[in-house]
Design an enzyme around this catalytic site. Sequence first.
Site, PDB file in Angstrom:
ATOM      1  N   ARG A 197       0.661  -1.133   0.057  1.00  0.00           N
ATOM      2  CA  ARG A 197       0.048  -0.016  -0.037  1.00  0.00           C
ATOM      3  C   ARG A 197       0.852   1.279  -0.014  1.00  0.00           C
ATOM      4  O   ARG A 197       0.412   2.344   0.508  1.00  0.00           O
ATOM      5  CB  ARG A 197      -0.952   0.201   1.184  1.00  0.00           C
ATOM      6  CG  ARG A 197      -2.023  -1.119   1.082  1.00  0.00           C
ATOM      7  CD  ARG A 197      -3.388  -0.739   1.838  1.00  0.00           C
ATOM      8  NE  ARG A 197      -4.009  -1.862   2.081  1.00  0.00           N
ATOM      9  CZ  ARG A 197      -4.182  -2.245   3.414  1.00  0.00           C
ATOM     10  NH1 ARG A 197      -3.766  -1.856   4.694  1.00  0.00           N
ATOM     11  NH2 ARG A 197      -5.020  -3.504   3.538  1.00  0.00           N
TER      12      ARG A 197
ATOM     13  N   ARG B 214      -7.378  11.184  -7.412  1.00  0.00           N
ATOM     14  CA  ARG B 214      -8.266  10.020  -7.001  1.00  0.00           C
ATOM     15  C   ARG B 214      -9.689  10.926  -6.692  1.00  0.00           C
ATOM     16  O   ARG B 214     -10.930  10.214  -6.731  1.00  0.00           O
ATOM     17  CB  ARG B 214      -8.285   9.152  -6.243  1.00  0.00           C
ATOM     18  CG  ARG B 214      -7.783   7.954  -6.262  1.00  0.00           C
ATOM     19  CD  ARG B 214      -8.494   6.881  -7.042  1.00  0.00           C
ATOM     20  NE  ARG B 214      -9.873   6.897  -6.175  1.00  0.00           N
ATOM     21  CZ  ARG B 214     -10.172   6.242  -5.253  1.00  0.00           C
ATOM     22  NH1 ARG B 214      -9.213   5.590  -4.606  1.00  0.00           N
ATOM     23  NH2 ARG B 214     -11.301   5.897  -4.912  1.00  0.00           N
TER      24      ARG B 214
ATOM     25  N   ASP C  59      -6.867  -3.465  -7.116  1.00  0.00           N
ATOM     26  CA  ASP C  59      -7.396  -4.118  -6.048  1.00  0.00           C
ATOM     27  C   ASP C  59      -7.857  -5.537  -6.434  1.00  0.00           C
ATOM     28  O   ASP C  59      -7.945  -5.870  -7.459  1.00  0.00           O
ATOM     29  CB  ASP C  59      -8.888  -3.289  -5.705  1.00  0.00           C
ATOM     30  CG  ASP C  59      -9.495  -3.823  -4.506  1.00  0.00           C
ATOM     31  OD1 ASP C  59      -9.561  -3.191  -3.473  1.00  0.00           O
ATOM     32  OD2 ASP C  59     -10.222  -4.887  -4.451  1.00  0.00           O
TER      33      ASP C  59
ATOM     34  N   ARG D 107      -3.561   6.192  -0.118  1.00  0.00           N
ATOM     35  CA  ARG D 107      -4.318   7.280   0.886  1.00  0.00           C
ATOM     36  C   ARG D 107      -3.019   7.932   1.634  1.00  0.00           C
ATOM     37  O   ARG D 107      -3.397   9.013   2.228  1.00  0.00           O
ATOM     38  CB  ARG D 107      -5.346   6.706   1.752  1.00  0.00           C
ATOM     39  CG  ARG D 107      -6.545   6.292   0.896  1.00  0.00           C
ATOM     40  CD  ARG D 107      -7.413   5.730   1.766  1.00  0.00           C
ATOM     41  NE  ARG D 107      -7.160   4.209   2.282  1.00  0.00           N
ATOM     42  CZ  ARG D 107      -7.712   3.286   3.146  1.00  0.00           C
ATOM     43  NH1 ARG D 107      -8.912   3.673   3.365  1.00  0.00           N
ATOM     44  NH2 ARG D 107      -6.991   2.198   3.445  1.00  0.00           N
TER      45      ARG D 107
END
Length: 354
Positions: free
Chosen positions: A37, A50, A86, A41
Site C-alpha cells: 500500500r 483520485r 484491487d 491514501r
Amino acid sequence: MSSPASEHSAPSAARDSAFLKACRREPVPHTPVWFMRQAGRSLPEYRKVREGIAMLDSCMMPELVTEITLQPVRRHGVDAAIYFSDIVVPLKAIGVDLDIKPGIGPVVARPIRSRADLAQLRALGPEDVPYVTEAVRMLVAELGATPLIGFAGAPFTLASYLVEGGPSKNHEHTKALMYGDPELWAELLDRLAVITSAFLKVQIEAGASAVQLFDSWVGALKPADYRRFVMPHSAKVFDAVAGYGVPRIHFGVGTGELLGLLGEAGADVVGADWRVPLDEAARRVGPGKAIQGNLDPAVLFAPEAAVRAQTDEVLEAARGLEGHVFNLGHGVMPDTDPTVLTRLVEYVHERTAR
C-alpha cells in the site's frame, strides 16, 4: 501459454535491480525496500488525482493507474513499484456484481453459498482486462530500471469475500462452507485459482518483473486446514506462472503458523508480518526462499529514533538471510506521514550499503 521463461522474465533494465537480486537470493548493493500500500491514501498527491473517482473506476483507467503507481517511486525512492489495483478487479471484470464501499471494502451483491451461485465465476481472458495490459506497458516504459510487481488476491481471500458478501472478522460463512461442503469449496477455489492465474499472466506478459499473491485473510486458518483446503489452489496459481521465470511472492496477515506452508505452496519469496522476527520466519520457511518484511506499520507513528531502533531490529534479524526484501508487516496505514516513509527508505539503504 507455455512461453519460455527467458521471453517473459524481467525487462532487461530492471533485471539487475537490488529488488530482483534479493528475490533471487543474489548479493545486493543494499537491502531493497518497498511498502505494501505504498501507493494510496497516505499520499496527498494520490488523494488529489483520485478525487471524485470511485475506487473500481480508478483501477480501469490506465493513465491514472500509471500515475498512482509511480507516485511513491518518485517520492520515496523505493526499489520496486507495485501495480495499483484491487484484489476484486478480476472478479468485477468477469461480471460479478460487487462494489468497493468507502470505509467498508468490497461488497458482493449475491454471495456464493450454493453450487448454482458458482455460475457467476467464468474464466478470465486478457480481453476482459485490456486496461491492465495497457497500464502495465505504460508503467514498464516509465519505470526503466525500477521493477514493477504485479499482484492478485489469493483464492482463499477472494473466496472469503465472495462467500461472506464482504469483509468479515470471523469468516463464519466461509468456514461453514469449507467444512460443510468440501466439494463445493474445492470447486469454488479451483475456479478462483484459474481466474487469479490468468490475471497474473496478463500482468507478467505486459512486463511485470515479479508478482505477489496476497492471502490477506488466510491467517484465520489452522495449518492442517490450510494444507487440505487452501494450499492446492494457491499452488495451482504459483505453478501457472512458474514458466515465466519471475519471482513469486506470497504474503498473508497473521500467518506465523503457516509460514512454512506459504513457501511450500510455491513462492520464491515469503512475506512475514511483524509478529514473527525474520530469523525465526526464515527458520519456519526453510532454505531456498527469500524473506520479505517486516516492520510493524504502527511503528511509523512513533518518534524517528524509535522508528530507527525498530528498523535496526528487523535488519539485525535479517542479517544472515540468503535474501531479504525490507517491507512493513502489512500495508501502509492511511494516516502515515509520507515523510517518515521517505526517511525510512533512505535509512535502510544507508544502513545496509555493502
